[in-house]
Design an enzyme around this catalytic site. Structure first.
Site, PDB file in Angstrom:
ATOM      1  N   GLY A   1       1.534  20.787  53.322  1.00 54.36           N
ATOM      2  CA  GLY A   1       0.450  20.400  52.428  1.00 54.36           C
ATOM      3  C   GLY A   1       0.679  21.032  51.077  1.00 54.36           C
ATOM      4  O   GLY A   1       1.453  21.990  50.950  1.00 54.36           O
TER       5      GLY A   1
ATOM      6  N   GLN B   1      -1.978  24.535  42.887  1.00 52.77           N
ATOM      7  CA  GLN B   1      -0.728  25.268  43.141  1.00 52.77           C
ATOM      8  C   GLN B   1       0.382  24.902  42.160  1.00 52.77           C
ATOM      9  O   GLN B   1       1.388  25.611  42.076  1.00 52.77           O
ATOM     10  CB  GLN B   1      -0.258  25.012  44.569  1.00 52.77           C
ATOM     11  CG  GLN B   1      -1.197  25.600  45.635  1.00 52.77           C
ATOM     12  CD  GLN B   1      -0.694  25.376  47.027  1.00 52.77           C
ATOM     13  OE1 GLN B   1      -0.982  24.346  47.641  1.00 52.77           O
ATOM     14  NE2 GLN B   1       0.085  26.305  47.533  1.00 52.77           N
TER      15      GLN B   1
ATOM     16  N   CYS C   1       1.600  30.306  52.888  1.00 52.38           N
ATOM     17  CA  CYS C   1       1.189  29.549  51.705  1.00 52.38           C
ATOM     18  C   CYS C   1       2.347  29.512  50.714  1.00 52.38           C
ATOM     19  O   CYS C   1       3.027  30.530  50.512  1.00 52.38           O
ATOM     20  CB  CYS C   1      -0.029  30.224  51.068  1.00 52.38           C
ATOM     21  SG  CYS C   1      -0.679  29.331  49.647  1.00 52.38           S
ATOM     22  N   LEU C   2       2.579  28.356  50.143  1.00 53.70           N
ATOM     23  CA  LEU C   2       3.683  28.215  49.178  1.00 53.70           C
ATOM     24  C   LEU C   2       3.430  29.055  47.930  1.00 53.70           C
ATOM     25  O   LEU C   2       4.349  29.364  47.178  1.00 53.70           O
ATOM     26  CB  LEU C   2       3.853  26.739  48.789  1.00 53.70           C
ATOM     27  CG  LEU C   2       4.270  25.798  49.935  1.00 53.70           C
ATOM     28  CD1 LEU C   2       4.256  24.369  49.476  1.00 53.70           C
ATOM     29  CD2 LEU C   2       5.605  26.193  50.511  1.00 53.70           C
TER      30      LEU C   2
ATOM     31  N   HIS D   1      -6.981  24.228  54.781  1.00 51.94           N
ATOM     32  CA  HIS D   1      -6.179  25.132  53.944  1.00 51.94           C
ATOM     33  C   HIS D   1      -6.079  24.569  52.521  1.00 51.94           C
ATOM     34  O   HIS D   1      -6.240  25.293  51.535  1.00 51.94           O
ATOM     35  CB  HIS D   1      -4.781  25.303  54.558  1.00 51.94           C
ATOM     36  CG  HIS D   1      -3.864  26.187  53.770  1.00 51.94           C
ATOM     37  ND1 HIS D   1      -3.426  27.405  54.217  1.00 51.94           N
ATOM     38  CD2 HIS D   1      -3.272  26.003  52.561  1.00 51.94           C
ATOM     39  CE1 HIS D   1      -2.626  27.947  53.293  1.00 51.94           C
ATOM     40  NE2 HIS D   1      -2.520  27.123  52.293  1.00 51.94           N
ATOM     41  N   GLU D   2      -5.814  23.248  52.436  1.00 49.17           N
ATOM     42  CA  GLU D   2      -5.646  22.626  51.100  1.00 49.17           C
ATOM     43  C   GLU D   2      -6.975  22.501  50.364  1.00 49.17           C
ATOM     44  O   GLU D   2      -7.033  22.755  49.150  1.00 49.17           O
ATOM     45  CB  GLU D   2      -4.984  21.251  51.237  1.00 49.17           C
ATOM     46  CG  GLU D   2      -3.626  21.246  51.930  1.00 49.17           C
ATOM     47  CD  GLU D   2      -2.671  22.297  51.392  1.00 49.17           C
ATOM     48  OE1 GLU D   2      -1.833  22.783  52.169  1.00 49.17           O
ATOM     49  OE2 GLU D   2      -2.766  22.667  50.205  1.00 49.17           O
TER      50      GLU D   2
ATOM     51  N   HIS E   1      -7.864  25.591  48.634  1.00 48.76           N
ATOM     52  CA  HIS E   1      -7.184  25.782  47.351  1.00 48.76           C
ATOM     53  C   HIS E   1      -7.991  25.168  46.203  1.00 48.76           C
ATOM     54  O   HIS E   1      -7.989  25.681  45.084  1.00 48.76           O
ATOM     55  CB  HIS E   1      -5.781  25.161  47.360  1.00 48.76           C
ATOM     56  CG  HIS E   1      -4.709  26.055  47.935  1.00 48.76           C
ATOM     57  ND1 HIS E   1      -4.467  27.332  47.478  1.00 48.76           N
ATOM     58  CD2 HIS E   1      -3.806  25.829  48.916  1.00 48.76           C
ATOM     59  CE1 HIS E   1      -3.466  27.854  48.178  1.00 48.76           C
ATOM     60  NE2 HIS E   1      -3.052  26.963  49.049  1.00 48.76           N
TER      61      HIS E   1
HETATM   62  O1  K2U Z   1      -0.898  25.031  50.757  1.00 45.82           O
HETATM   63  C1  K2U Z   1       0.209  25.505  50.972  1.00 45.82           C
HETATM   64  O2  K2U Z   1       0.595  26.551  50.486  1.00 45.82           O
HETATM   65  C2  K2U Z   1       1.113  24.844  52.007  1.00 45.82           C
HETATM   66  C3  K2U Z   1       0.860  25.585  53.285  1.00 45.82           C
HETATM   67  C4  K2U Z   1       0.011  24.731  54.138  1.00 45.82           C
HETATM   68  C5  K2U Z   1      -0.453  25.367  55.391  1.00 45.82           C
HETATM   69  C6  K2U Z   1      -1.342  24.676  56.153  1.00 45.82           C
HETATM   70  C7  K2U Z   1      -1.811  25.177  57.337  1.00 45.82           C
HETATM   71  C8  K2U Z   1      -1.384  26.397  57.789  1.00 45.82           C
HETATM   72  C9  K2U Z   1      -0.488  27.119  57.044  1.00 45.82           C
HETATM   73  C10 K2U Z   1      -0.035  26.614  55.814  1.00 45.82           C
HETATM   74  C11 K2U Z   1       2.189  26.002  53.920  1.00 45.82           C
HETATM   75  O3  K2U Z   1       3.105  26.477  53.048  1.00 45.82           O
HETATM   76  S1  K2U Z   1       2.992  24.809  54.768  1.00 45.82           S
HETATM   77  C12 K2U Z   1       4.147  25.796  55.650  1.00 45.82           C
HETATM   78  C13 K2U Z   1       3.939  25.498  57.068  1.00 45.82           C
HETATM   79  C14 K2U Z   1       4.848  24.674  57.698  1.00 45.82           C
HETATM   80  C15 K2U Z   1       4.604  24.304  59.015  1.00 45.82           C
HETATM   81  C16 K2U Z   1       3.462  24.761  59.672  1.00 45.82           C
HETATM   82  C17 K2U Z   1       2.564  25.588  59.022  1.00 45.82           C
HETATM   83  C18 K2U Z   1       2.804  25.967  57.713  1.00 45.82           C
HETATM   84 NI    NI Z   2      -1.536  27.362  50.434  1.00 40.80          NI
END
Ligand code: K2U
Ligand code: NI
Length: 184
Positions: free
Chosen positions: A60, A65, A110-111, A153-154, A157
């Site tokens: 996401g 971001q 989170c990115l 999560h999104e 943000h």
């Molecule tokens: O918003 C962001 O920073 C992207 C996040 C999204 C996220 C959603 C749910 C739980 C954790 C993170 C992550 O960077 S995406 C990385 C990732 C990949 C596979 C599964 C979970 C998280």
């Molecule tokens: Ni995030």
């Protein structure tokens, strides 16, 4: 295309702002931004593209971001049942949610956060999200499992909330009573 240099990191004030509603019908500029968010998430899940451009995989991404304080998000995720959720929305809003909570047993990342922050992130197990698609048409999504977690999560943000704001600081892995544990 968005690459990691476009993604702002924690400490940048834009991550703590409440994003603005996007005027409807969406402008061409807003449509391009929304498309670029989904493009990043899809690119980041393609091993060759991710390696070529040094993209951190994401499921996401929200406009704040990339330092755009407008209510836009993109999600591209295959959930634990193998269902693909691929959406790019303007002005998403949780219009109803379960009482039941859920969390990812692996915690969240989170990115915009270049460090591990361990701990369970309590979320709603099921949410109904209303928003507008790329053409400005109304969309209503009933979500559960990993898809529900990602959307929350999104949407956080867009309200200046980071995932670790939800973690129990005294005991990050304290069991969340009655919550559904989701393995990812
Ligand atoms: O918003 C962001 O920073 C992207 C996040 C999204 C996220 C959603 C749910 C739980 C954790 C993170 C992550 O960077 S995406 C990385 C990732 C990949 C596979 C599964 C979970 C998280
Ligand atoms: Ni995030």
């Amino acid at each position: 295309m968005i690459t990691m240099k476009d993604i702002i990191r924690e400490g940048h004030p834009a991550l703590r702002q409440v994003a603005e509603e996007v005027p409807m019908p969406p402008s061409d500029e807003d449509k391009e931004i929304l498309k670029s968010l989904l493009e990043y998430v899809v690119n980041s899940q393609n091993p060759e593209t991710a390696a070529e451009y040094g993209l951190r995989p994401g499921i996401g991404l929200a406009a704040p971001q990339i330092n755009v304080s407008r209510k836009m998000l993109a999600v591209n995720v295959i959930d634990e049942k193998g269902t693909l959720y691929s959406h790019a929305l303007f002005n998403p809003k949780i219009i109803s949610h379960s009482v039941e909570k859920a969390y990812l047993t692996a915690g969240e990342g989170c990115l915009s956060v270049d460090r591990q922050v361990p701990g369970f992130v309590p979320r709603y197990a099921r949410v109904t999200v209303k928003g507008r698609n790329i053409d400005g048409e109304e969309v209503k999504l009933r979500l559960k499992g990993l898809a529900a977690i990602v959307f929350q999560h999104e949407i956080d943000h867009l309200n200046g909330i980071m995932f670790y704001d939800h973690i129990n600081q005294e005991n990050p892995f304290e069991p969340i009573p009655g919550a559904l544990a989701i393995e990812r």
